[in-house]
Design a protein around this motif. Structure first.
Motif, PDB file in Angstrom:
ATOM      1  N   LYS A 148      63.091  59.232  51.073  1.00 40.72           N
ATOM      2  CA  LYS A 148      64.507  59.240  51.447  1.00 40.72           C
ATOM      3  C   LYS A 148      65.162  60.562  51.042  1.00 40.72           C
ATOM      4  O   LYS A 148      65.983  61.117  51.781  1.00 40.72           O
ATOM      5  CB  LYS A 148      65.229  58.073  50.793  1.00 40.72           C
ATOM      6  N   THR A 161      64.597  50.722  57.876  1.00 37.77           N
ATOM      7  CA  THR A 161      65.236  49.851  56.901  1.00 37.77           C
ATOM      8  C   THR A 161      64.576  50.067  55.543  1.00 37.77           C
ATOM      9  O   THR A 161      63.500  50.664  55.436  1.00 37.77           O
ATOM     10  CB  THR A 161      65.095  48.380  57.311  1.00 37.77           C
ATOM     11  N   ASP A 162      65.218  49.579  54.499  1.00 40.87           N
ATOM     12  CA  ASP A 162      64.649  49.714  53.157  1.00 40.87           C
ATOM     13  C   ASP A 162      63.281  49.044  53.071  1.00 40.87           C
ATOM     14  O   ASP A 162      62.370  49.550  52.410  1.00 40.87           O
ATOM     15  CB  ASP A 162      65.596  49.091  52.125  1.00 40.87           C
ATOM     16  N   TYR A 165      60.665  51.293  54.695  1.00 39.97           N
ATOM     17  CA  TYR A 165      60.312  52.375  53.775  1.00 39.97           C
ATOM     18  C   TYR A 165      59.359  51.853  52.699  1.00 39.97           C
ATOM     19  O   TYR A 165      58.371  52.508  52.336  1.00 39.97           O
ATOM     20  CB  TYR A 165      61.568  52.937  53.104  1.00 39.97           C
ATOM     21  N   GLU A 166      59.655  50.686  52.191  1.00 39.62           N
ATOM     22  CA  GLU A 166      58.834  50.089  51.135  1.00 39.62           C
ATOM     23  C   GLU A 166      57.429  49.808  51.640  1.00 39.62           C
ATOM     24  O   GLU A 166      56.446  50.011  50.922  1.00 39.62           O
ATOM     25  CB  GLU A 166      59.493  48.799  50.661  1.00 39.62           C
TER      26      GLU A 166
END
Length: 256
Positions: A148, A161-162, A165-166
């Protein structure tokens, strides 16, 4: 005389170093690690056949480019700890490896983040799964922050979305742990392990299913049957004339 063209961090440039052959924590295959000043750096080399590099005022050709990137030595130690997960043992004894004797360079690694320490002075430790998953989760969070912060958006997607990314970060971390630990990590994060097809870009996924498409293309490229044009009344009458015994038009233009 062959040369080594390498990109290494300034912190270890110009210092005494060793190139270690170690077991890769995921595959068990040989990987090369640059060891200097207590730091471990994994070595990657390009596979280009025809290359040249500008180094200072010189041009060096025909040599691969080697890049040294830091690797946490705990990743390299974990497979040895997991061989006997229920026993306390001195770390240096756990690292005895006839195939990779350089593993002894890892004996000074602080493994308290992934193991129970019974005697710190003697280095007697035991693998702890819960601590390991907590440590790996922290690694995933660091990778997410790095992506990020640098504006990196993996794949062909944008505005991830988070959770996406995860998922990508977990995949990166999983490149350095066993498949069992990777599955446990994904379970801890509540992420499904992606199938091979899901990980393929759209263009590659299309190739996996292109056989039916090929058949359609071949069918479409076949030459269509050409229908004979309709004849006029005059053409039909001319075609019905009996030309037997008559000279052809071309015979009047032959040399006599």
């Amino acid at each position: 005389m062959s040369s080594l063209v390498a990109i290494i961090p300034k912190t270890v440039a110009g210092t005494a170093a060793s190139i270690l052959s170690l077991s890769h924590p995921k595959t068990g295959q040989k990987c090369l690690v640059y060891f200097s000043q207590g730091q471990f750096l994994e070595l990657f080399s390009t596979k280009e056949k025809y290359v040249s590099w500008f180094v200072g005022d010189s041009v060096i050709g025909g040599e691969p480019l080697t890049i040294a990137t830091p690797i946490d030595p705990i990743f390299l130690v974990l497979p040895y700890l997991m061989k006997k997960p229920h026993l306390f043992a001195p770390l240096d004894q756990s690292l005895v490896d006839e195939s990779f004797p350089c593993a002894m360079h890892l004996s000074e690694t602080d493994v308290s983040a992934v193991a129970e320490v019974k005697d710190k002075r003697l280095g007697i430790v035991r693998f702890n799964k819960e601590k390991t998953l907590t440590w790996l989760t922290g690694k995933v969070e660091r990778v997410v922050r790095a992506m990020k912060g640098s504006g990196v958006e993996p794949g062909f997607n944008s505005h991830l979305t988070d959770k996406e990314y995860e998922r990508y970060a977990a995949g990166i971390v999983s490149d350095y742990v066993s498949p069992i630990l990777s599955a446990d990590l994904h379970d801890r994060l509540g992420i499904e392990v992606a199938s091979i097809e899901d990980e393929q870009p759209q263009a590659k996924r299309q190739k996996l299913n292109e056989e039916p498409m090929k058949e359609k293309v071949i069918t479409a490229n076949k030459e269509p049957k050409i229908k004979a044009p309709k004849m006029t009344k005059s053409q039909r009458e001319l075609a019905s004339v009996n030309t037997k015994g008559m000279k052809s038009m071309a015979s009047f233009f032959k040399k006599k």
